[in-house]
Design a protein around this motif. Structure first.
Motif: not given
Length: 355
Positions: A170, A217-219, A222, A225-227, A229
């Motif tokens: 991330d 997990t997502p970045s 916030k 994009e939450r898709e 990982l």
């Protein structure tokens, strides 16, 4: 029953050296997604103080994971002086496969199948097998190779650990500075000689709440994009878990071999971060009531190469056996221990005796 010895090794250390300055313009966020209220040079300095990671290696832009696995493997095959068509199994340890710049994880076809193709192995009975086991993946792959050899299912096995963690970090997580890229490989082969090679091994899997200690997990940002990982870790939880469990697991492995710590010449431990590694080795010695010891028993590469996951131990093994790690050598008729801890959480250890 045959024993398993290592007859050749190879490694690939990427040429891109990434220093602390690389991260000076990063935007580091807390776990809650808030900007860390400290200057970046202070964040980086504290990171180096804890982990001792001054530099790490990143893969070239035009390469992928299986390219590194290929480079390490062809060196190991040449070092073993074998015909690659004699290889019965290829076991490839990786956690993210051929991840691209967009973060897409590609495990199909399998990493071991891609490697077999790149090596040009034609033998249809050479079986390809992928090992997804967290950072202990290469050690577990070597344990599997030993089991296959002792069961007389295979005689010659290529065991590879390769990872490109730089492509799954991330950009807003300060832990990204830990991770690196690299590959290591060995040729494991059956021998009829007694009391040599892999003497014993031990694996523990704690997959309850520990499952969340290292995760995808997502970045932290916030707004992204939450898709997509990224690798995510709870550093304090991992540290406490490792310190509590790894030294005991290592001691159990040494006990199973009917040895003591004084019989172990070197400990090749997964290069997670320097503070944690020092603490685990220190606590292991305390289990034997040893207060003062030669710290060179546990070689360290993390200061220059960072944490390359499954590649840390086979890379270190290859460097030492070829005389490329100053102050460290292997000797005939001595025992070494290889141990790792990582996502799952999984722990494993091997006692290996040089012929």
């Amino acid at each position: 029953m045959p024993n398993t010895i290592i007859i050749g090794s190879g490694s690939y250390i990427p040429t891109r050296v990434i220093g602390s300055d690389y991260f000076l313009n990063s935007e580091f966020l807390t776990d809650d997604g808030e900007k860390i209220d400290k200057p970046n040079d202070e964040i980086i300095s504290k990171f180096v103080e804890i982990t001792e990671i001054e530099t790490r290696r990143y893969i070239d832009e035009d390469m992928i994971n299986s390219d590194m696995g290929y480079e390490a493997s062809k060196i190991a095959i040449a070092d073993a002086n074998i015909d690659q068509e004699e290889i019965d199994y290829i076991i490839y340890a990786s956690n993210f496969g051929d991840i691209n710049h967009g973060g897409y994880v590609n495990f199909m076809p399998s990493m071991s199948a891609k490697l077999k193709n790149k090596l040009g192995i034609k033998n249809r009975k050479c079986i390809n097998y992928d090992m997804i086991f967290g950072c202990p993946g290469w050690v577990e792959a070597l344990i599997l190779a030993d089991n296959l050899i002792k069961a007389k299912v295979a005689r010659t096995i290529l065991v590879v650990g390769s990872e490109t963690l730089s492509r799954t970090t991330d950009p807003y997580d300060r832990n990204k500075m830990i991770f690196a890229d690299g590959a290591g490989a060995v040729i494991a082969q059956a021998t009829e000689k007694e009391n040599v090679g892999i003497i014993t091994h031990n694996t523990l899997c704690d997959n309850g709440p520990e499952l969340q200690y290292l995760d995808s997990t997502p970045s932290l940002n916030k707004n992204l994009e939450r898709e997509r990982l990224y690798i995510s870790m709870k550093g304090r939880k991992i540290y406490e878990y490792a310190l509590k469990n790894v030294p005991i697991a290592i001691k159990e492995t040494i006990d199973d071999a009917k040895l003591s710590l004084i019989d172990i010449d070197k400990i090749l431990i997964h290069q997670a971060n320097a503070k944690m590694d020092y603490a685990m080795i220190d606590r292991l010695h305390k289990l034997y009531d040893i207060k003062d010891y030669d710290h060179s028993i546990a070689p360290m590469t993390i200061q220059k190469f960072g944490n390359s996951s499954v590649a840390t131990i086979p890379t270190m093994f290859d460097m030492i056996i070829k005389g490329n790690m100053e102050g460290h050598t292997f000797s005939d008729d001595t025992h070494i221990l290889m141990a790792s801890v990582g996502a799952g959480m999984n722990i494993n250890a091997i006692i290996y005796k040089f012929p």
